[in-house]
Design a protein around this motif. Structure first.
Motif, mmCIF file in Angstrom:
data_model
loop_
_atom_site.group_PDB
_atom_site.id
_atom_site.type_symbol
_atom_site.label_atom_id
_atom_site.label_comp_id
_atom_site.label_asym_id
_atom_site.label_seq_id
_atom_site.Cartn_x
_atom_site.Cartn_y
_atom_site.Cartn_z
ATOM 1 N N ILE A 134 0.831 -1.203 0.000
ATOM 2 C CA ILE A 134 0.000 0.000 0.000
ATOM 3 C C ILE A 134 0.867 1.254 0.000
ATOM 4 C CG2 ILE A 134 -1.686 1.325 1.345
ATOM 5 C CD1 ILE A 134 -2.820 -1.355 2.323
ATOM 6 N N LYS A 135 1.949 1.217 0.751
ATOM 7 C CA LYS A 135 2.829 2.392 0.837
ATOM 8 C C LYS A 135 3.540 2.699 -0.479
ATOM 9 C CE LYS A 135 3.675 1.893 5.796
ATOM 10 N NZ LYS A 135 4.682 1.529 6.839
ATOM 11 N N LEU A 136 3.555 1.754 -1.400
ATOM 12 C CA LEU A 136 4.141 2.014 -2.713
ATOM 13 C C LEU A 136 3.306 3.012 -3.506
ATOM 14 C CD1 LEU A 136 5.323 -1.575 -3.703
ATOM 15 C CD2 LEU A 136 6.739 0.362 -3.007
ATOM 16 N N PHE A 137 2.055 3.202 -3.096
ATOM 17 C CA PHE A 137 1.224 4.254 -3.680
ATOM 18 C C PHE A 137 1.542 5.547 -2.920
ATOM 19 C CE2 PHE A 137 -0.939 0.336 -4.718
ATOM 20 C CZ PHE A 137 -1.355 0.536 -6.030
ATOM 21 N N ARG A 138 2.747 6.029 -3.111
ATOM 22 C CA ARG A 138 3.269 7.149 -2.335
ATOM 23 C C ARG A 138 2.410 8.403 -2.453
ATOM 24 N NH1 ARG A 138 8.251 7.143 -0.327
ATOM 25 N NH2 ARG A 138 8.391 9.406 -0.614
ATOM 26 N N SER A 139 1.914 8.675 -3.653
ATOM 27 C CA SER A 139 1.135 9.900 -3.861
ATOM 28 C C SER A 139 -0.145 9.897 -3.043
ATOM 29 C CB SER A 139 0.799 10.071 -5.342
ATOM 30 O OG SER A 139 -0.076 9.048 -5.799
ATOM 31 N N GLN A 140 -0.610 8.713 -2.696
ATOM 32 C CA GLN A 140 -1.871 8.597 -1.970
ATOM 33 C C GLN A 140 -1.680 8.467 -0.460
ATOM 34 O OE1 GLN A 140 -4.724 8.871 -4.046
ATOM 35 N NE2 GLN A 140 -2.974 9.351 -5.361
ATOM 36 N N PHE A 141 -0.555 7.875 -0.022
ATOM 37 C CA PHE A 141 -0.430 7.538 1.391
ATOM 38 C C PHE A 141 0.810 8.101 2.081
ATOM 39 C CE2 PHE A 141 -3.028 4.200 -0.548
ATOM 40 C CZ PHE A 141 -4.145 4.275 0.261
ATOM 41 N N LEU A 142 1.788 8.558 1.337
ATOM 42 C CA LEU A 142 2.996 9.063 1.975
ATOM 43 C C LEU A 142 3.241 10.546 1.734
ATOM 44 C CD1 LEU A 142 5.537 6.130 1.474
ATOM 45 C CD2 LEU A 142 4.057 6.609 3.410
ATOM 46 N N THR A 143 2.944 11.016 0.550
ATOM 47 C CA THR A 143 3.217 12.422 0.232
ATOM 48 C C THR A 143 1.960 13.269 0.162
ATOM 49 O OG1 THR A 143 3.166 12.007 -2.162
ATOM 50 C CG2 THR A 143 5.291 11.769 -1.050
ATOM 51 N N ALA A 144 0.804 12.666 0.280
ATOM 52 C CA ALA A 144 -0.453 13.427 0.231
ATOM 53 C C ALA A 144 -0.556 14.362 1.436
ATOM 54 C CB ALA A 144 -1.651 12.472 0.216
ATOM 55 N N ASP A 145 -0.909 15.600 1.193
ATOM 56 C CA ASP A 145 -1.057 16.590 2.267
ATOM 57 C C ASP A 145 -2.526 16.653 2.671
ATOM 58 O OD1 ASP A 145 -0.661 18.589 4.093
ATOM 59 O OD2 ASP A 145 -0.545 20.203 2.608
ATOM 60 N N ASP A 146 -2.935 15.674 3.458
ATOM 61 C CA ASP A 146 -4.347 15.552 3.841
ATOM 62 C C ASP A 146 -4.414 15.147 5.310
ATOM 63 O OD1 ASP A 146 -7.016 15.122 4.115
ATOM 64 O OD2 ASP A 146 -7.179 13.572 2.585
ATOM 65 N N HIS A 147 -4.685 16.092 6.164
ATOM 66 C CA HIS A 147 -4.674 15.819 7.605
ATOM 67 C C HIS A 147 -6.067 15.881 8.221
ATOM 68 C CE1 HIS A 147 -0.294 15.910 7.564
ATOM 69 N NE2 HIS A 147 -0.367 16.996 6.823
ATOM 70 N N GLN A 148 -7.107 15.737 7.400
ATOM 71 C CA GLN A 148 -8.458 15.694 7.925
ATOM 72 C C GLN A 148 -8.656 14.393 8.697
ATOM 73 O OE1 GLN A 148 -11.573 17.178 5.020
ATOM 74 N NE2 GLN A 148 -9.926 16.695 3.598
ATOM 75 N N ALA A 149 -9.600 14.425 9.622
ATOM 76 C CA ALA A 149 -9.844 13.238 10.446
ATOM 77 C C ALA A 149 -10.262 12.043 9.596
ATOM 78 C CB ALA A 149 -10.919 13.551 11.490
ATOM 79 N N ASN A 150 -10.964 12.314 8.487
ATOM 80 C CA ASN A 150 -11.398 11.229 7.613
ATOM 81 C C ASN A 150 -10.645 11.254 6.289
ATOM 82 O OD1 ASN A 150 -12.508 13.523 6.501
ATOM 83 N ND2 ASN A 150 -14.449 12.554 5.938
ATOM 84 N N GLY A 151 -9.479 11.895 6.279
ATOM 85 C CA GLY A 151 -8.708 12.027 5.049
ATOM 86 C C GLY A 151 -7.969 10.764 4.658
ATOM 87 N N ILE A 152 -7.279 10.848 3.547
ATOM 88 C CA ILE A 152 -6.634 9.662 2.989
ATOM 89 C C ILE A 152 -5.501 9.158 3.870
ATOM 90 C CG2 ILE A 152 -4.938 10.900 1.555
ATOM 91 C CD1 ILE A 152 -5.709 8.821 -0.682
ATOM 92 N N LEU A 153 -4.837 10.071 4.587
ATOM 93 C CA LEU A 153 -3.759 9.636 5.470
ATOM 94 C C LEU A 153 -4.276 8.802 6.633
ATOM 95 C CD1 LEU A 153 -1.509 12.835 5.580
ATOM 96 C CD2 LEU A 153 -1.205 10.777 4.207
ATOM 97 N N ALA A 154 -5.521 9.026 7.015
ATOM 98 C CA ALA A 154 -6.122 8.251 8.109
ATOM 99 C C ALA A 154 -6.521 6.850 7.656
ATOM 100 C CB ALA A 154 -7.346 8.984 8.650
#
Length: 236
Positions: free
Chosen positions: A177-197
């Motif tokens: 999953i972490k290989l999808f870096r644009s979605q899970f590692l470099t995405a700037d999304d800190h919402q409670a229900n955002g993609i990083l969560a």
């Protein structure tokens, strides 16, 4: 050509997030697995189509997929149309899978439900001998219908019909999953229900499903038919 599992996802990373453990386990057991992304994820907030394509190929290599395909049906506009069903049928008849995995039957993203219905109906129609009477010549492959279609569970917490132990491959699943870096590692999304969560949600869900069968991690699926077993001892 016959494969063990043909897994469809509305977007690149859908399959990895919800069913990556099952796919990795099957591959390690010697199974052939193919993933088909129905869109390029071009409507996603983070990343672009080129980046997501490269990430999908890296994930495919990391898991050891037999093949990965993309039908480019249009992110945010997947339709369960006859023409789209024929495109899915062409893939099913080409790979002749024993099992098909598809998106959740109900979920936050409308593409997921639409993809679930599209793949489910195509899986049935793929077994009809007379389909060639109304389809173009390019769809004249031998009819094929999988033994079963299972829908993996995604954002919404649905009650599974079956849960599969993925404890031994959970870490590799998360690495994938972490290989999808644009979605899970470099995405700037800190919402409670955002993609990083989502990473935390995936782990929590797999833990909850695992606890139900007394293992550390499991993935859940809903079924379109009764699930059979040869005897009670084969059920955890």
């Amino acid at each position: 050509m016959k494969v063990d599992i043909l897994a469809f996802g509305a977007h690149p990373d859908d399959v990895e997030c919800a069913a990556g453990g099952v796919l990795i386990s099957s591959i390690l057991d010697g199974g052939k697995v193919v993933v088909v992304d129905l869109t390029r994820g071009e409507m996603g907030t983070f990343g672009d189509t080129e980046t997501r394509q490269q990430e999908a190929l890296l994930a495919a290599e990391h898991m050891g997929l037999f093949a990965r395909r993309n039908l480019d049906l249009g992110d945010g506009r997947i339709e369960n149309s006859f023409s789209n069903r024929l495109k899915v049928i062409q893939i099913i008849r080409e790979y002749k899978p024993k099992i098909i995995l598809a998106n959740a039957i109900s979920d936050r993203h409308p593409d997921h439900k639409n993809a679930a219905e599209l793949v489910s109906q195509a899986s049935f129609l793929s077994g009809l001998k007379k389909l060639s009477d109304v389809a173009n010549e390019e769809y004249l492959q031998e009819p094929w219908r999988p033994s079963a279609v299972y829908h993996y569970i995604q954002d919404y917490f649905l009650k599974p019909d079956v849960v599969i132990d993925i404890s031994s491959v959970f870490e590799k699943k998360m690495e994938t999953i972490k290989l999808f870096r644009s979605q899970f590692l470099t995405a700037d999304d800190h919402q409670a229900n955002g993609i990083l969560a989502l990473m935390g949600q995936i782990e929590a869900t797999n833990k909850i499903f695992g606890r139900a069968i007394n293992v550390n991690y499991a993935e859940g699926f809903t079924s379109e038919r009764y699930i059979g077993a040869k005897n009670f001892s084969s059920i955890i």
